[in-house]
Design a protein around this motif. Structure first.
Motif, PDB file in Angstrom:
ATOM      1  N   TYR A 129      21.621  -7.658 -19.428  1.00 50.03           N
ATOM      2  CA  TYR A 129      21.798  -6.540 -20.355  1.00 50.03           C
ATOM      3  C   TYR A 129      21.666  -7.001 -21.807  1.00 50.03           C
ATOM      4  O   TYR A 129      20.979  -6.362 -22.610  1.00 50.03           O
ATOM      5  CB  TYR A 129      23.167  -5.892 -20.111  1.00 50.03           C
ATOM      6  CG  TYR A 129      23.419  -4.680 -20.957  1.00 50.03           C
ATOM      7  CD1 TYR A 129      22.922  -3.440 -20.588  1.00 50.03           C
ATOM      8  CD2 TYR A 129      24.155  -4.767 -22.142  1.00 50.03           C
ATOM      9  CE1 TYR A 129      23.147  -2.318 -21.369  1.00 50.03           C
ATOM     10  CE2 TYR A 129      24.383  -3.654 -22.922  1.00 50.03           C
ATOM     11  CZ  TYR A 129      23.874  -2.424 -22.531  1.00 50.03           C
ATOM     12  OH  TYR A 129      24.101  -1.325 -23.305  1.00 50.03           O
ATOM     13  N   MET A 130      22.308  -8.112 -22.125  1.00 45.86           N
ATOM     14  CA  MET A 130      22.260  -8.598 -23.505  1.00 45.86           C
ATOM     15  C   MET A 130      20.865  -9.095 -23.885  1.00 45.86           C
ATOM     16  O   MET A 130      20.441  -8.942 -25.032  1.00 45.86           O
ATOM     17  CB  MET A 130      23.312  -9.681 -23.732  1.00 45.86           C
ATOM     18  CG  MET A 130      24.732  -9.143 -23.713  1.00 45.86           C
ATOM     19  SD  MET A 130      25.021  -7.742 -24.834  1.00 45.86           S
ATOM     20  CE  MET A 130      24.718  -8.502 -26.418  1.00 45.86           C
TER      21      MET A 130
ATOM     22  N   TYR B 261      24.902  -9.626 -14.771  1.00 44.46           N
ATOM     23  CA  TYR B 261      24.556  -8.331 -15.363  1.00 44.46           C
ATOM     24  C   TYR B 261      24.649  -8.396 -16.886  1.00 44.46           C
ATOM     25  O   TYR B 261      23.756  -7.916 -17.584  1.00 44.46           O
ATOM     26  CB  TYR B 261      25.433  -7.196 -14.829  1.00 44.46           C
ATOM     27  CG  TYR B 261      25.015  -5.877 -15.429  1.00 44.46           C
ATOM     28  CD1 TYR B 261      23.840  -5.266 -15.022  1.00 44.46           C
ATOM     29  CD2 TYR B 261      25.752  -5.276 -16.431  1.00 44.46           C
ATOM     30  CE1 TYR B 261      23.410  -4.077 -15.599  1.00 44.46           C
ATOM     31  CE2 TYR B 261      25.333  -4.086 -17.011  1.00 44.46           C
ATOM     32  CZ  TYR B 261      24.169  -3.489 -16.590  1.00 44.46           C
ATOM     33  OH  TYR B 261      23.744  -2.318 -17.177  1.00 44.46           O
ATOM     34  N   THR B 262      25.708  -9.007 -17.399  1.00 41.66           N
ATOM     35  CA  THR B 262      25.891  -9.108 -18.849  1.00 41.66           C
ATOM     36  C   THR B 262      24.731  -9.881 -19.476  1.00 41.66           C
ATOM     37  O   THR B 262      24.191  -9.479 -20.512  1.00 41.66           O
ATOM     38  CB  THR B 262      27.230  -9.797 -19.181  1.00 41.66           C
ATOM     39  OG1 THR B 262      28.281  -9.039 -18.595  1.00 41.66           O
ATOM     40  CG2 THR B 262      27.446  -9.907 -20.680  1.00 41.66           C
ATOM     41  N   ARG B 263      24.345 -10.981 -18.851  1.00 44.10           N
ATOM     42  CA  ARG B 263      23.234 -11.800 -19.355  1.00 44.10           C
ATOM     43  C   ARG B 263      21.951 -10.970 -19.435  1.00 44.10           C
ATOM     44  O   ARG B 263      21.269 -10.945 -20.459  1.00 44.10           O
ATOM     45  CB  ARG B 263      23.048 -13.019 -18.447  1.00 44.10           C
ATOM     46  CG  ARG B 263      22.079 -14.054 -18.949  1.00 44.10           C
ATOM     47  CD  ARG B 263      22.018 -15.279 -18.024  1.00 44.10           C
ATOM     48  NE  ARG B 263      23.329 -15.916 -17.859  1.00 44.10           N
ATOM     49  CZ  ARG B 263      24.083 -15.849 -16.769  1.00 44.10           C
ATOM     50  NH1 ARG B 263      23.681 -15.196 -15.704  1.00 44.10           N
ATOM     51  NH2 ARG B 263      25.260 -16.446 -16.719  1.00 44.10           N
TER      52      ARG B 263
ATOM     53  N   LYS C  75      29.299 -10.012 -12.725  1.00 46.80           N
ATOM     54  CA  LYS C  75      29.475  -9.508 -14.080  1.00 46.80           C
ATOM     55  C   LYS C  75      28.693 -10.371 -15.070  1.00 46.80           C
ATOM     56  O   LYS C  75      28.030  -9.854 -15.966  1.00 46.80           O
ATOM     57  CB  LYS C  75      30.967  -9.484 -14.447  1.00 46.80           C
ATOM     58  CG  LYS C  75      31.241  -8.907 -15.811  1.00 46.80           C
ATOM     59  CD  LYS C  75      32.735  -8.870 -16.082  1.00 46.80           C
ATOM     60  CE  LYS C  75      33.009  -8.289 -17.449  1.00 46.80           C
ATOM     61  NZ  LYS C  75      34.440  -8.267 -17.758  1.00 46.80           N
ATOM     62  N   ASP C  76      28.750 -11.690 -14.897  1.00 42.77           N
ATOM     63  CA  ASP C  76      28.028 -12.600 -15.797  1.00 42.77           C
ATOM     64  C   ASP C  76      26.519 -12.375 -15.727  1.00 42.77           C
ATOM     65  O   ASP C  76      25.840 -12.339 -16.756  1.00 42.77           O
ATOM     66  CB  ASP C  76      28.344 -14.058 -15.478  1.00 42.77           C
ATOM     67  CG  ASP C  76      29.732 -14.466 -15.929  1.00 42.77           C
ATOM     68  OD1 ASP C  76      30.364 -13.730 -16.725  1.00 42.77           O
ATOM     69  OD2 ASP C  76      30.202 -15.526 -15.491  1.00 42.77           O
TER      70      ASP C  76
ATOM     71  N   LYS D 126      33.058  -2.509 -12.954  1.00 42.03           N
ATOM     72  CA  LYS D 126      34.186  -3.244 -13.537  1.00 42.03           C
ATOM     73  C   LYS D 126      35.346  -3.297 -12.548  1.00 42.03           C
ATOM     74  O   LYS D 126      36.009  -4.331 -12.403  1.00 42.03           O
ATOM     75  CB  LYS D 126      34.652  -2.578 -14.838  1.00 42.03           C
ATOM     76  CG  LYS D 126      33.806  -2.889 -16.032  1.00 42.03           C
ATOM     77  CD  LYS D 126      34.382  -2.155 -17.237  1.00 42.03           C
ATOM     78  CE  LYS D 126      33.938  -2.717 -18.532  1.00 42.03           C
ATOM     79  NZ  LYS D 126      34.523  -1.975 -19.670  1.00 42.03           N
TER      80      LYS D 126
ATOM     81  N   THR E 101      29.145   1.650 -14.629  1.00 41.70           N
ATOM     82  CA  THR E 101      29.756   0.446 -15.194  1.00 41.70           C
ATOM     83  C   THR E 101      31.253   0.421 -14.901  1.00 41.70           C
ATOM     84  O   THR E 101      31.809  -0.628 -14.569  1.00 41.70           O
ATOM     85  CB  THR E 101      29.494   0.354 -16.710  1.00 41.70           C
ATOM     86  OG1 THR E 101      28.086   0.315 -16.936  1.00 41.70           O
ATOM     87  CG2 THR E 101      30.133  -0.881 -17.319  1.00 41.70           C
TER      88      THR E 101
END
Length: 125
Positions: free
Chosen positions: A82-83, A78-80, A75-76, A16, A12
């Motif tokens: 992951y969440m 992956y975040t989506r 990033k968006d 980043k 991560t």
């Protein structure tokens, strides 16, 4: 077995750094500059970049003697993903349970609560 699309803490950090650089990618020296302290050894960074490439998160292109690395997953995105997994795994897929947990755990200020309410109200419109 761990999902190959999930990142470790060290992976991560590398992602980043890549996400903070131009989308056309960067060489290892540029990525290293964006890494938090204590910075890893160059060989360690290159190992993580290879792992991320194997997982499909990163691509590379030879440029002279160097490799240019580029994030293949935003990033968006992956975040989506992951969440969604966090919501499903820990909250039975319930968004309200997830939000309730954070409201209780984070001890939000009134300003933060008002901001969340405003976001929800705008979503209703």
């Amino acid at each position: 077995m761990k999902d190959k699309r999930q990142l470790t803490k060290a992976e991560t950090q590398v992602m980043k750094a890549l996400w903070s650089l131009p989308t056309e990618g960067a060489v290892s020296a540029d990525i290293m500059e964006c890494m938090p302290e204590p910075k890893p050894a160059l060989t360690t960074l290159l190992t993580f970049l290879k792992i991320l490439k194997d997982k499909g998160f990163v691509s590379s292109k030879k440029e002279g003697k160097a490799q240019r690395f580029r994030a293949e997953v935003s990033k968006d995105d992956y975040t989506r993903t992951y969440m969604k997994e966090v919501k499903q795994t820990f909250f039975g897929g319930s968004f309200s349970s997830l939000v309730s947990f954070f409201v209780k755990e984070e001890q939000l200020s009134q300003e933060e609560i008002d901001e969340i309410i405003e976001i929800i109200q705008k979503r209703k419109e």
